[in-house]
Design a protein around this motif. Structure first.
Motif, PDB file in Angstrom:
ATOM      1  N   GLY C 156       0.771  -1.238   0.000  1.00 52.39           N
ATOM      2  CA  GLY C 156       0.000   0.000   0.000  1.00 52.39           C
ATOM      3  C   GLY C 156       0.798   1.281   0.000  1.00 52.39           C
ATOM      4  O   GLY C 156       2.021   1.290   0.156  1.00 52.39           O
ATOM      5  N   GLU C 157       0.050   2.357  -0.179  1.00 53.21           N
ATOM      6  CA  GLU C 157       0.578   3.717  -0.243  1.00 53.21           C
ATOM      7  C   GLU C 157       1.459   4.045   0.964  1.00 53.21           C
ATOM      8  O   GLU C 157       2.579   4.537   0.811  1.00 53.21           O
ATOM      9  N   ILE C 158       0.953   3.745   2.157  1.00 61.30           N
ATOM     10  CA  ILE C 158       1.660   4.177   3.360  1.00 61.30           C
ATOM     11  C   ILE C 158       2.975   3.431   3.532  1.00 61.30           C
ATOM     12  O   ILE C 158       4.020   4.038   3.792  1.00 61.30           O
ATOM     13  N   VAL C 159       2.933   2.114   3.351  1.00 62.92           N
ATOM     14  CA  VAL C 159       4.144   1.319   3.548  1.00 62.92           C
ATOM     15  C   VAL C 159       5.211   1.726   2.532  1.00 62.92           C
ATOM     16  O   VAL C 159       6.391   1.870   2.867  1.00 62.92           O
ATOM     17  N   ARG C 160       4.796   1.953   1.298  1.00 60.92           N
ATOM     18  CA  ARG C 160       5.791   2.320   0.291  1.00 60.92           C
ATOM     19  C   ARG C 160       6.324   3.729   0.506  1.00 60.92           C
ATOM     20  O   ARG C 160       7.503   3.997   0.251  1.00 60.92           O
ATOM     21  N   TYR C 162       6.698   5.037   3.407  1.00 65.62           N
ATOM     22  CA  TYR C 162       7.632   4.875   4.504  1.00 65.62           C
ATOM     23  C   TYR C 162       8.966   4.315   4.001  1.00 65.62           C
ATOM     24  O   TYR C 162      10.042   4.762   4.421  1.00 65.62           O
ATOM     25  N   GLY C 200       8.704   9.779  -4.375  1.00 66.76           N
ATOM     26  CA  GLY C 200       7.617   8.983  -3.807  1.00 66.76           C
ATOM     27  C   GLY C 200       6.471   8.811  -4.792  1.00 66.76           C
ATOM     28  O   GLY C 200       5.943   7.711  -4.962  1.00 66.76           O
ATOM     29  N   GLY C 264      -4.514  13.242  -6.248  1.00 65.29           N
ATOM     30  CA  GLY C 264      -5.404  12.792  -5.188  1.00 65.29           C
ATOM     31  C   GLY C 264      -4.720  12.250  -3.947  1.00 65.29           C
ATOM     32  O   GLY C 264      -5.383  11.893  -2.988  1.00 65.29           O
ATOM     33  N   TYR C 266      -2.919  12.131  -0.427  1.00 67.51           N
ATOM     34  CA  TYR C 266      -2.886  13.005   0.742  1.00 67.51           C
ATOM     35  C   TYR C 266      -1.736  12.619   1.673  1.00 67.51           C
ATOM     36  O   TYR C 266      -0.927  13.459   2.057  1.00 67.51           O
ATOM     37  N   ALA C 267      -1.636  11.330   2.013  1.00 68.71           N
ATOM     38  CA  ALA C 267      -0.645  10.926   3.012  1.00 68.71           C
ATOM     39  C   ALA C 267       0.784  11.135   2.514  1.00 68.71           C
ATOM     40  O   ALA C 267       1.660  11.572   3.270  1.00 68.71           O
ATOM     41  N   VAL C 270       2.017  14.648   2.823  1.00 68.34           N
ATOM     42  CA  VAL C 270       2.165  14.965   4.246  1.00 68.34           C
ATOM     43  C   VAL C 270       3.465  14.378   4.784  1.00 68.34           C
ATOM     44  O   VAL C 270       4.211  15.035   5.516  1.00 68.34           O
ATOM     45  N   LEU C 271       3.762  13.138   4.403  1.00 63.76           N
ATOM     46  CA  LEU C 271       4.915  12.444   4.975  1.00 63.76           C
ATOM     47  C   LEU C 271       6.218  12.795   4.273  1.00 63.76           C
ATOM     48  O   LEU C 271       7.261  12.905   4.906  1.00 63.76           O
ATOM     49  N   ALA C 281      -4.349  19.098  -1.749  1.00 63.63           N
ATOM     50  CA  ALA C 281      -5.034  18.068  -0.968  1.00 63.63           C
ATOM     51  C   ALA C 281      -4.885  18.346   0.517  1.00 63.63           C
ATOM     52  O   ALA C 281      -5.827  18.175   1.293  1.00 63.63           O
ATOM     53  N   ALA C 285      -7.868  19.133   3.124  1.00 67.92           N
ATOM     54  CA  ALA C 285      -8.031  18.299   4.308  1.00 67.92           C
ATOM     55  C   ALA C 285      -8.083  19.149   5.575  1.00 67.92           C
ATOM     56  O   ALA C 285      -8.779  18.822   6.527  1.00 67.92           O
TER      57      ALA C 285
END
Lengths: 262, 363, 329
Positions: C156-160, C162, C200, C264, C266-267, C270-271, C281, C285
């Motif tokens: 997923g988006e978050i793990v990648r 990171y 990213g 689109g 968002y995370a 931010v990260l 975005a 938010a």
């Protein structure tokens, strides 16, 4: 003897593979580093982060919750997506192109806007953020993918299959259940795995539509923002292994199915 | 042949697809126990006719009766007819036995009865040992037989066959034609067969209906169609043919005298039956022409020179050119038996035929 | 699904076939209630059409279009969620707000500039790879090489995101390698910049570029290129005159998908991004996370972004001379 262009392309491909896999590999390695500090160099090794993760009830809850949400939304997406495809596939009517566009809409709207419009929508229909809202949001997002995959398989099905079933005395429901559905099975399997991955990995919908219980991606995001604990490496590695294994298995299974019954 | 009771009847049936008229005011009767073939080029409306009887298309106008009952708007699952599809449409995820049992289950039969019936049908099509095979483990000919058994399982009043031999190779096709005809005679079922292959139609049918542009061109036995084609279309579509554009000259000894480029020909029939037409076309099959070296005692005899010779195994195809007759270099095609003639290119021979073989076309 | 023959074969010891046992489908279709329902609902094409159409249309128009329409409606209200006893007024205030402050316009413009740049970057990176897969490999190896590219995208988006952080951090792998090679003495601050964000986004979206490109290149028959070569075209001419025009559909689909998806996220911004790379975005938010009544503003800004992205995509497709509507087809 390879030509220079061939060598260049091959090198470029493998360089890109390294770019794709290196960060993930580093993450896995980092999960075994015996230090509270994330970064290089690595001087000592440990498995304590994994032990810690498997004892952390918040992580385990988030994992189970995400799995539950994924399974329910996948099941709903399969039913609704197949329904839409079976409706749109053979139907010829005025405005079909418009209906088709509306069906595909959730797949092309930028994620954050889709999530925020859903946030407003569930409020407008009197729902609270939480499990139901996330499931609805994920299902809406998944339906176009299921429908498109089923539509392409339906297009490959000879018209005579359903006609033969009808000819032999089946009404359209029995013909669908006994002939069309088994024919669609490979695409349904592929679609369900795809939906599982999309749902399990989803962040933006879970983030804007969720209640107090975080899903796994939301939990990891929160941890990342509040200062990075090495346990994140372990959690992420577990997620990586689970999703990659699921994906690889599905890839093989669908290929085998499509090979034997086309 | 002797006409029995009518099993299916089309009355003034029209079917359009958009602006295109697929079937145009069709009237057709099919008798009990007949092997009827709908023959015609692609797009002539033969498949649409079959599909309307099967219930897959609904006529825009007219009525279809099956055993006296109006089935015009009945869905396929409520009709006592079954179909063998062009691609066989076997269900790929079911065994041979389950494919055949499919229709029986929906008839309300118990498993025991189904089992026995499936065995019977497999014997009928000589596939007794293939019961538990999957369709993709069968050859083309075996699949075709499974499709046949599946369609016969429910004892339909009428069996519809939509070009079921098209996917087989030429050698197998000849053998299957014989088998299919034998099966039809053994079971006494009415078969409605659709094909664009004239040889297939001639081999198997009791009656052939030639269709063109949504209408019936001619309806008759294979012999009638072959030797007495009513129209240029039929003469052209079935077999090789010589067409003569002639002027009517009158009658003589109960025969019609025709003028073909100055050559006088005799044909069976009477001037009255021509309905006052003075210009007609006549058709003659190449194999109806006899070739002799001496002038035969025959009303239709021409002295001709062989200009081309093609050996075809069971016959020889010759192109002939008229010699000293007034017609100048008028040409004919003849296909004599190789054993009966030893003529070579350049030889001059007498070509003659029976007046009964020269068919005057009605359109 | 157990078939008749399997059942009679396997259960022969338990159920004697002669007993008149009937299969599930026989019992279902012989049931009078089922027969009545079937006659009522399935017997005519028209009824069957509506039976399928009504639920499908309710779902599609209700849930696919509903949220967007609700969002647009609320963007014109002066307050939402509604407070008790007060009917919100219709206003353009929320849209005007956008044009009044540079701290709204800047992220907006930045989002579109960044997304366009990342899209073109992804295209230029993925085209050679798609070309390599589709045209330079034996078909038997294509699937394997494609699968290898696919695997990281199942994560997923978050793990990648990171994983990229570990690569680019001040004590990350890249800096350690650079310092180890003596190319730099102090860590280079890759993180929280346009570079890390771009890295990213390319990492996250390249598959959506690759798949359409691969599909369109794979469809080009090899003999087209051979014919061109036969007519004397060099490899560059063959590429420019044959391959490139024939892969236009893939380029269009890939660019549109990557553009829409990257706007689109968002995370990831931010990260991976910092204060200098705030995207729209994040601005949007913000309206939904602060306490108080900011939803109408958020809805208006979302509407602006949605419109702007669709217009961009429309212009792009027109530029390529391709009719829209076949985006996913």
């Amino acid at each position: 003897m390879m030509r220079p262009s061939q060598i260049a392309l091959t090198t470029f491909y493998w360089a890109f593979i390294v770019y794709l896999f290196l960060p993930l590999a580093l993450m896995v390695v980092m999960g075994f580093k015996d230090s509270n500090f994330i970064g290089f160099p690595i001087n000592a090794w440990t498995t304590r982060w994994y032990l810690q993760v498997f004892q952390d009830t918040a992580v385990l809850h988030a994992f189970g919750y995400t799995l539950l949400i994924s399974i329910v939304s996948t099941a709903l997406s399969l039913v609704i997506g197949t329904w839409c495809a079976v409706f749109l596939g053979p139907a010829r009517f005025w405005g079909r192109a418009l209906v088709f566009a509306v069906m595909c809409l959730p797949a092309v709207i930028p994620g954050v806007i889709s999530a925020i419009s859903m946030r407003i929508f569930i409020r407008a229909i009197g729902l609270e953020p939480g499990t139901g809202a996330i499931i609805l949001g994920l299902t809406i997002h998944n339906v176009p993918f299921v429908a498109l995959m089923v539509l392409s398989r339906l297009g490959a099905m000879p018209r005579s299959q359903v006609e033969a079933a009808r000819d032999l005395g089946a009404d359209s429901l029995v013909a669908f259940l006994r002939v069309t559905l088994p024919f669609l099975f490979p695409s349904l399997l592929g679609a369900s795995i795809f939906c599982m991955l999309l749902s399990f990995d989803d962040f933006v919908r879970a983030f804007f539509l969720g209640g107090y219980q975080p899903t796994l991606p939301v939990l990891i995001f929160a941890e990342l923002r509040s200062g990075m604990s090495p346990a994140i490496n372990a959690i992420s590695t577990v997620v990586l292994v689970v999703t990659a294994a699921l994906g690889l298995w599905a890839e093989r299974a669908t290929r085998r199915l499509k090979g034997t019954r086309s | 042949m002797h006409r029995q009771s009518t099993i299916a009847r089309f009355t003034d049936v029209t079917k359009r697809f958009g602006r295109n008229v697929a079937v145009d005011r069709l009237d057709l009767d099919i008798a009990q126990g007949e092997f009827v073939t709908l023959l015609g080029p692609s797009g002539c409306g033969k498949s649409t006719t079959l599909r309307m009887l099967g219930g897959f298309e609904t006529p825009d106008e007219g009525r279809i009766l099956l055993a006296g009952e109006d089935v015009t708007r009945l869905p396929p699952n409520r009709r006592d007819v079954n179909m063998v599809f062009q691609d066989y449409a076997l269900f790929p995820h079911m065994t041979v036995a389950s494919n055949i049992a499919f229709g029986l289950e929906l008839q309300g039969l118990g498993l025991g009865a189904i089992d026995a019936r499936v065995g019977e049908l497999l014997e009928l099509v000589q596939l007794g040992s293939f019961r538990d095979r999957m369709p993709d483990q069968l050859s083309g000919g075996q699949r075709q037989r499974v499709a046949l058994a599946r369609a016969l399982a429910r004892e339909p009043k009428l069996l519809l066959l939509d070009e079921p031999l098209g996917a087989l190779d030429a050698k197998l096709r000849g053998q299957v034609q014989i088998e299919l005809k034998a099966l039809q005679q053994r079971t006494g079922k009415t078969f409605l067969f659709v094909t664009h292959d004239q040889e297939e139609a001639l081999t198997m049918s009791d009656r052939i209906i030639v269709m063109n542009a949504g209408r019936i061109e001619q309806d008759g036995t294979p012999e009638e169609l072959y030797h007495q084609p009513r129209s240029r279309f039929v003469a052209d579509f079935i077999g090789e043919t010589n067409l003569f554009a002639c002027q009517v000259r009158g009658s003589e000894d109960g025969r019609v005298v025709l003028d073909w480029n100055g050559i006088l020909l005799r044909a069976a029939g009477s001037v009255e039956s021509l309905g006052g037409r003075t210009a007609v076309e006549a058709a003659l099959r190449p194999e109806s022409i006899r070739l002799t070296s001496e002038r035969p005692d025959q009303a239709n005899a021409l002295r001709m020179r062989i200009v081309r010779r093609v050996f075809k195994g069971s016959r020889i195809d010759l192109d002939l050119e008229a010699q000293d007759e007034p017609g100048g270099n008028a040409g004919l095609k003849a296909s004599p038996d190789p054993a009966a003639i030893e003529a070579l290119v350049g030889d001059t021979v007498w070509a003659s035929w029976d007046p009964g073989r020269l068919a005057i076309l009605q359109a | 699904m157990a078939t008749t023959s399997e059942r009679t074969g396997n259960d022969a010891a338990l159920i004697r076939p002669q007993d008149g046992t009937r299969s599930f489908w026989t019992r279902l279709t012989a049931n009078p209630a089922y027969q009545r329902a079937s006659d009522l609902l399935l017997s005519s094409d028209r009824r069957r059409f509506w039976l399928l159409a009504v639920p499908a249309l309710i779902w599609m128009f209700g849930t696919h279009l509903g949220p967007i329409l609700t969002m647009i409606r609320i963007s014109f209200l002066d307050s939402y969620p509604p407070s008790a006893g007060r009917v919100p007024d219709v206003t353009l205030e929320n849209y005007l707000l956008f044009f009044q402050a540079p701290n709204y316009i800047t992220p907006f413009v930045r989002t579109f500039v960044y997304s366009t740049c990342y899209t073109l970057l992804t295209l230029s990176l993925m085209y050679p790879i798609a070309y390599f897969l589709a045209k330079k490999l034996r078909p038997s190896r294509q699937m394997l090489f494609l699968l290898l590219l696919l695997v990281p995208f199942w994560v997923g988006e978050i793990v990648r995101t990171y994983a990229i952080m570990i690569l680019l951090g001040n004590r990350g792998f890249l800096n350690i390698v650079l310092m180890g090679l003596g190319l730099t003495s102090r860590p280079i601050p890759f993180m929280y910049t346009g570079f890390s964000l771009g890295m990213g986004l390319v990492y996250l979206t390249s598959l959506y570029m690759l798949l359409p490109l691969y599909a369109s290149l794979e469809k080009i028959p090899r003999n087209y290129l051979e014919a061109a070569a036969d007519l004397g075209a060099g490899s560059w001419t063959r590429f420019r005159r044959v391959t490139l025009p024939l892969s236009k559909d893939g380029i269009a689909s890939g660019c549109v998908l990557v553009f829409l998806i990257s706007t689109g996220y968002y995370a990831t911004p931010v990260l991976l991004g910092g204060p200098s790379t705030t995207v729209f975005a994040e601005t949007i938010a913000g309206f939904f996370h602060v306490a108080g009544d900011k939803w109408p503003e958020g809805a208006a800004f979302s509407t602006i972004m949605l419109l702007a992205s669709l217009v961009t995509v429309g212009l792009f497709l027109r530029l390529l001379g391709r009719r829209s509507g076949s985006l996913l087809g």
